[in-house]
Write a protein that holds these residues in place. Structure first.
Motif, PDB file in Angstrom:
ATOM      1  N   ARG A 257       0.795  -1.235   0.000  1.00 34.76           N
ATOM      2  CA  ARG A 257       0.000   0.000   0.000  1.00 34.76           C
ATOM      3  C   ARG A 257       0.830   1.289   0.000  1.00 34.76           C
ATOM      4  N   LEU A 258       1.968   1.253  -0.677  1.00 33.85           N
ATOM      5  CA  LEU A 258       2.616   2.533  -0.969  1.00 33.85           C
ATOM      6  C   LEU A 258       1.812   3.213  -2.066  1.00 33.85           C
ATOM      7  N   GLU A 259       1.047   2.399  -2.825  1.00 27.98           N
ATOM      8  CA  GLU A 259       0.050   2.933  -3.758  1.00 27.98           C
ATOM      9  C   GLU A 259      -1.302   2.376  -3.321  1.00 27.98           C
ATOM     10  N   GLU A 260      -2.353   3.210  -3.459  1.00 24.48           N
ATOM     11  CA  GLU A 260      -3.693   2.739  -3.131  1.00 24.48           C
ATOM     12  C   GLU A 260      -4.363   2.234  -4.398  1.00 24.48           C
ATOM     13  N   HIS A 261      -4.952   1.032  -4.332  1.00 23.13           N
ATOM     14  CA  HIS A 261      -5.706   0.566  -5.495  1.00 23.13           C
ATOM     15  C   HIS A 261      -7.066   1.244  -5.497  1.00 23.13           C
ATOM     16  N   THR A 262      -7.651   1.365  -6.669  1.00 23.30           N
ATOM     17  CA  THR A 262      -8.929   2.083  -6.733  1.00 23.30           C
ATOM     18  C   THR A 262     -10.111   1.140  -6.956  1.00 23.30           C
ATOM     19  N   SER A 263      -9.825  -0.110  -7.331  1.00 22.09           N
ATOM     20  CA  SER A 263     -10.925  -1.070  -7.411  1.00 22.09           C
ATOM     21  C   SER A 263     -10.372  -2.464  -7.167  1.00 22.09           C
ATOM     22  N   GLY A 264     -11.271  -3.406  -6.900  1.00 25.79           N
ATOM     23  CA  GLY A 264     -10.856  -4.772  -6.649  1.00 25.79           C
ATOM     24  C   GLY A 264     -10.487  -5.010  -5.202  1.00 25.79           C
ATOM     25  N   GLU A 265      -9.860  -6.165  -4.963  1.00 22.95           N
ATOM     26  CA  GLU A 265      -9.632  -6.610  -3.600  1.00 22.95           C
ATOM     27  C   GLU A 265      -8.208  -7.129  -3.481  1.00 22.95           C
ATOM     28  N   LEU A 266      -7.585  -6.803  -2.356  1.00 22.70           N
ATOM     29  CA  LEU A 266      -6.207  -7.227  -2.143  1.00 22.70           C
ATOM     30  C   LEU A 266      -6.079  -7.712  -0.704  1.00 22.70           C
ATOM     31  N   VAL A 267      -5.814  -9.017  -0.532  1.00 27.29           N
ATOM     32  CA  VAL A 267      -5.707  -9.579   0.816  1.00 27.29           C
ATOM     33  C   VAL A 267      -4.289 -10.106   1.012  1.00 27.29           C
ATOM     34  N   VAL A 268      -3.592  -9.585   2.019  1.00 25.21           N
ATOM     35  CA  VAL A 268      -2.229 -10.012   2.285  1.00 25.21           C
ATOM     36  C   VAL A 268      -2.182 -10.648   3.671  1.00 25.21           C
ATOM     37  N   ASP A 269      -1.754 -11.906   3.714  1.00 27.86           N
ATOM     38  CA  ASP A 269      -1.630 -12.595   4.990  1.00 27.86           C
ATOM     39  C   ASP A 269      -2.939 -12.528   5.788  1.00 27.86           C
ATOM     40  N   GLY A 270      -4.034 -12.673   5.080  1.00 27.38           N
ATOM     41  CA  GLY A 270      -5.344 -12.684   5.731  1.00 27.38           C
ATOM     42  C   GLY A 270      -5.923 -11.332   6.077  1.00 27.38           C
ATOM     43  N   ILE A 271      -5.180 -10.259   5.760  1.00 27.26           N
ATOM     44  CA  ILE A 271      -5.685  -8.920   6.075  1.00 27.26           C
ATOM     45  C   ILE A 271      -6.061  -8.212   4.784  1.00 27.26           C
ATOM     46  N   GLU A 272      -7.298  -7.735   4.705  1.00 25.70           N
ATOM     47  CA  GLU A 272      -7.673  -7.011   3.499  1.00 25.70           C
ATOM     48  C   GLU A 272      -7.201  -5.566   3.597  1.00 25.70           C
ATOM     49  N   LEU A 273      -6.499  -5.114   2.553  1.00 20.43           N
ATOM     50  CA  LEU A 273      -5.971  -3.746   2.566  1.00 20.43           C
ATOM     51  C   LEU A 273      -7.066  -2.755   2.220  1.00 20.43           C
ATOM     52  N   GLY A 274      -7.308  -1.822   3.124  1.00 19.57           N
ATOM     53  CA  GLY A 274      -8.302  -0.785   2.898  1.00 19.57           C
ATOM     54  C   GLY A 274      -7.832   0.512   3.504  1.00 19.57           C
ATOM     55  N   GLU A 275      -8.759   1.254   4.098  1.00 18.30           N
ATOM     56  CA  GLU A 275      -8.412   2.545   4.674  1.00 18.30           C
ATOM     57  C   GLU A 275      -7.758   2.425   6.043  1.00 18.30           C
ATOM     58  N   ASP A 276      -8.005   1.316   6.727  1.00 24.64           N
ATOM     59  CA  ASP A 276      -7.562   1.181   8.114  1.00 24.64           C
ATOM     60  C   ASP A 276      -6.036   1.220   8.227  1.00 24.64           C
ATOM     61  N   THR A 277      -5.523   2.268   8.905  1.00 25.77           N
ATOM     62  CA  THR A 277      -4.064   2.433   8.950  1.00 25.77           C
ATOM     63  C   THR A 277      -3.394   1.369   9.819  1.00 25.77           C
ATOM     64  N   LYS A 278      -4.121   0.853  10.813  1.00 30.14           N
ATOM     65  CA  LYS A 278      -3.540  -0.211  11.640  1.00 30.14           C
ATOM     66  C   LYS A 278      -3.327  -1.463  10.807  1.00 30.14           C
ATOM     67  N   ASP A 279      -4.322  -1.799  10.002  1.00 29.74           N
ATOM     68  CA  ASP A 279      -4.192  -2.953   9.111  1.00 29.74           C
ATOM     69  C   ASP A 279      -3.023  -2.760   8.158  1.00 29.74           C
ATOM     70  N   ILE A 280      -2.915  -1.547   7.632  1.00 25.89           N
ATOM     71  CA  ILE A 280      -1.845  -1.277   6.669  1.00 25.89           C
ATOM     72  C   ILE A 280      -0.489  -1.480   7.328  1.00 25.89           C
ATOM     73  N   ARG A 281      -0.352  -0.961   8.552  1.00 24.70           N
ATOM     74  CA  ARG A 281       0.945  -1.128   9.235  1.00 24.70           C
ATOM     75  C   ARG A 281       1.217  -2.587   9.575  1.00 24.70           C
ATOM     76  N   ALA A 282       0.152  -3.315   9.936  1.00 23.83           N
ATOM     77  CA  ALA A 282       0.330  -4.740  10.242  1.00 23.83           C
ATOM     78  C   ALA A 282       0.844  -5.465   9.001  1.00 23.83           C
ATOM     79  N   VAL A 283       0.266  -5.147   7.845  1.00 23.69           N
ATOM     80  CA  VAL A 283       0.704  -5.776   6.599  1.00 23.69           C
ATOM     81  C   VAL A 283       2.142  -5.390   6.287  1.00 23.69           C
ATOM     82  N   ARG A 284       2.459  -4.098   6.457  1.00 21.47           N
ATOM     83  CA  ARG A 284       3.799  -3.631   6.099  1.00 21.47           C
ATOM     84  C   ARG A 284       4.887  -4.315   6.932  1.00 21.47           C
ATOM     85  N   GLN A 285       4.544  -4.672   8.168  1.00 15.03           N
ATOM     86  CA  GLN A 285       5.535  -5.360   8.999  1.00 15.03           C
ATOM     87  C   GLN A 285       5.835  -6.752   8.480  1.00 15.03           C
ATOM     88  N   GLU A 286       4.857  -7.330   7.770  1.00 13.19           N
ATOM     89  CA  GLU A 286       5.046  -8.689   7.259  1.00 13.19           C
ATOM     90  C   GLU A 286       5.574  -8.694   5.827  1.00 13.19           C
TER      91      GLU A 286
END
Lengths: 297, 247
Positions: free
Chosen positions: B54-83
């Motif tokens: 998520r250094l770039e935001e997608h504008t449509s579709g779905e992206l799930v990394v390690d069971g976490i769906e990337l969206g607006e939630d910044t906590k989720d984004i940071r959790a994904v970035r650590q992995e």
């Protein structure tokens, strides 16, 4: 230092044109002198000035600063303390200018435009009457300062803030000046932050840093190093701008000079002395900063 | 493979400034898989992997990394970035910190592990990328190849489950490319999930489980390397391979 072949060689010898310019300047000042001396019948009394810089205190048996020197010392105090406060406020403002939150960005922008587009004197009066006066009353600073003036450790406080009985006035001068300068420091800091390449921020984000950590550990340490030279210049500007706090009766060098002039009528001598004191202080600072900058490289 | 893919990309699209950078991307990546993405410049390869952390935001579709769906939630984004570790084309090391500090800042500030432990870990990974003796230098004192290896070690110090490489050798002088590729080959040997954008076809042949060819924001072809390099199905992919393998 070696000079490249392309650089312009600076002339070190005066030619007849230079002499002509200097002669014209000499004539001009001679005319001014003639006007003052001949037309105004101004009586120069330079001999009274030294005693207002330092005077011999009979009771203590040593030389102490008199009003002009006291004023200069107060100007230094105000500048240093306001400079530090402006650095803190300005850094916060610079960060707010690049914040993710739109409201914070807009508030910072409004504050900045307000300060940049209104004359300093007007800003100073507004801050003074609407902010400082209220804050000093609200926090009972007046009574607190008097308590310290009578206390045992008064000398430490006086080292930083001068006569504690005048503390409320000094602190409003500092706060007002710092608020005013923070706008300019803020813009310098913002420019510094924005000069850090995007990749640095992306690298910080890619390891999962929060916005605050990204700023604190990656962006600001690099940005602050870049903005030291412009901040140093801004500090010299602050020393000069500090003269306007005399308008809210802070006892700085300008205020003391006004006092001296009204009691002695030595208008030219007093103001020329003050100009030399300000000029010397700022010139010394710029020499100092230039030396630091050279040492950095 | 019955386990859930570690990265699931469904119908991913990205628009910016009226330009469609990614169109309907579908791709599953399983744990331990090594994917190499290639394609002409401007085809959206970098944009795609930058969407994964998520250094770039997608504008449509779905992206799930390690069971976490990337969206607006910044906590989720940071959790994904650590992995998800990322290695950039321009290294992006922190120039004001020493090599060791570059390696420990993530573990200490983000993972909140003790400094001593982070330093031990940093030295272990510096050993892995063959430059343990450079720990106390600043990035500017190192060669490009060394800097990129430090950048790889920095990502590894976060002990991520996935590593993304965005043209890691494109900014390097030719004689330094191999030292970086060697480190990446060794990393592939440890079973790390890797997605690599690169034009280094020798490397791709050696480590890739699947090759992905992209053009104009679309995935044109996905194939195992032996098929990809000998019998690509699409005309466009063949043309691209002809061009880069010519020399």
């Amino acid at each position: 230092m070696k000079r490249g072949a392309g650089t312009v060689r600076r002339l070190r010898k005066l030619h007849w044109a230079d002499w002509a310019i200097l002669a014209l300047l000499g004539l001009f000042f001679g005319y001014v002198w003639f006007q003052i001396d001949g037309t105004l019948k101004y009586k120069w009394r330079w001999e009274i000035i030294p005693q207002y810089l330092f005077r011999y205190d009979e009771e203590q048996g040593r030389w102490v600063a008199n009003i002009l020197m006291q004023g200069l010392i107060n100007t230094v105090r105000i500048s240093v303390l306001a400079g530090l406060l402006a650095l803190v406020l300005g850094t916060a403002l610079g960060l707010a200018r690049v914040a993710q939150n739109l409201t914070i960005r807009m508030l910072a922008r409004t504050y900045l435009e307000f300060l940049r587009n209104i004359p300093a004197v007007v800003v100073i009066f507004i801050f003074y009457f609407f902010l400082s006066e209220q804050l000093i009353a609200a926090f009972r600073i007046e009574a607190w300062a008097r308590g310290i003036a009578r206390g045992e450790n008064a000398w430490i406080w006086e080292l930083f803030f001068g006569d504690m009985r005048r503390f409320p006035s000094l602190i409003s001068g500092i706060v007002v000046l710092a608020l005013f300068e923070s706008a300019f420091v803020g813009e310098i800091v913002r420019a510094g932050i924005q000069s850090i390449p995007r990749g640095q921020r992306e690298a910080a984000q890619a390891i999962g840093m929060t916005w605050a950590d990204e700023m604190r550990f990656v962006v600001l340490p690099q940005a602050m190093r870049k903005v030291v030279p412009p901040l140093a210049n801004e500090f010299i500007a602050l020393v000069k701008n500090s003269a306007i706090v005399s308008l809210i009766s802070v006892h700085d060098l300008t205020y003391k000079t006004v006092e001296l002039v009204s009691s002695t009528r030595a208008i030219f001598e007093a103001w020329i002395t003050t100009a030399v004191l300000y000029g010397g202080l700022c010139f010394l600072l710029s020499l100092l900063f230039r030396r630091f900058e050279r040492a950095e490289r | 493979m019955t386990a859930r893919p570690i990265i699931e990309i469904r119908g991913l699209g990205k628009f910016y400034d009226g330009f469609e950078a990614l169109k309907n991307i579908n791709l599953d990546v399983h744990s331990g898989e090594r994917i190499v993405i290639c394609g002409p410049s401007g085809s959206g390869k970098s944009t795609l992997i930058r969407c994964i952390n998520r250094l770039e935001e997608h504008t449509s579709g779905e992206l799930v990394v390690d069971g976490i769906e990337l969206g607006e939630d910044t906590k989720d984004i940071r959790a994904v970035r650590q992995e998800v570790g990322m290695v950039f084309q321009q290294f992006n090391l922190f120039p004001h910190l020493t090599v060791l500090e570059n390696l420990t800042i993530g573990p200490v500030r983000v993972r909140k592990i003790a400094k001593a432990e982070a330093e031990a870990r940093a030295r272990k990974y510096l050993e892995r990328v063959h430059i343990p003796e450079q720990a106390d230098k600043y990035p500017a004192q190192l060669s490009g190849g060394q800097q990129q290896r430090v950048a790889i070690a920095r990502s590894l110090c976060m002990e991520p489950r996935i590593m993304l490489f965005d043209e890691p050798t494109s900014a390097l002088d030719p004689e330094m490319i191999n030292e970086v590729l060697d480190v990446m080959v060794e990393l592939a040997g440890t079973g790390m999930t890797m997605i690599v954008v690169t034009h280094e076809m020798g490397f791709a042949r050696k480590v890739a489980d699947r090759m992905v060819f992209m053009e104009r924001g679309e995935i044109v072809e996905v194939a195992p390397p032996d098929v990809f390099f000998t019998a690509p199905k699409s005309e466009r992919c063949r043309a691209f391979l002809d061009q880069i393998l010519e020399h």
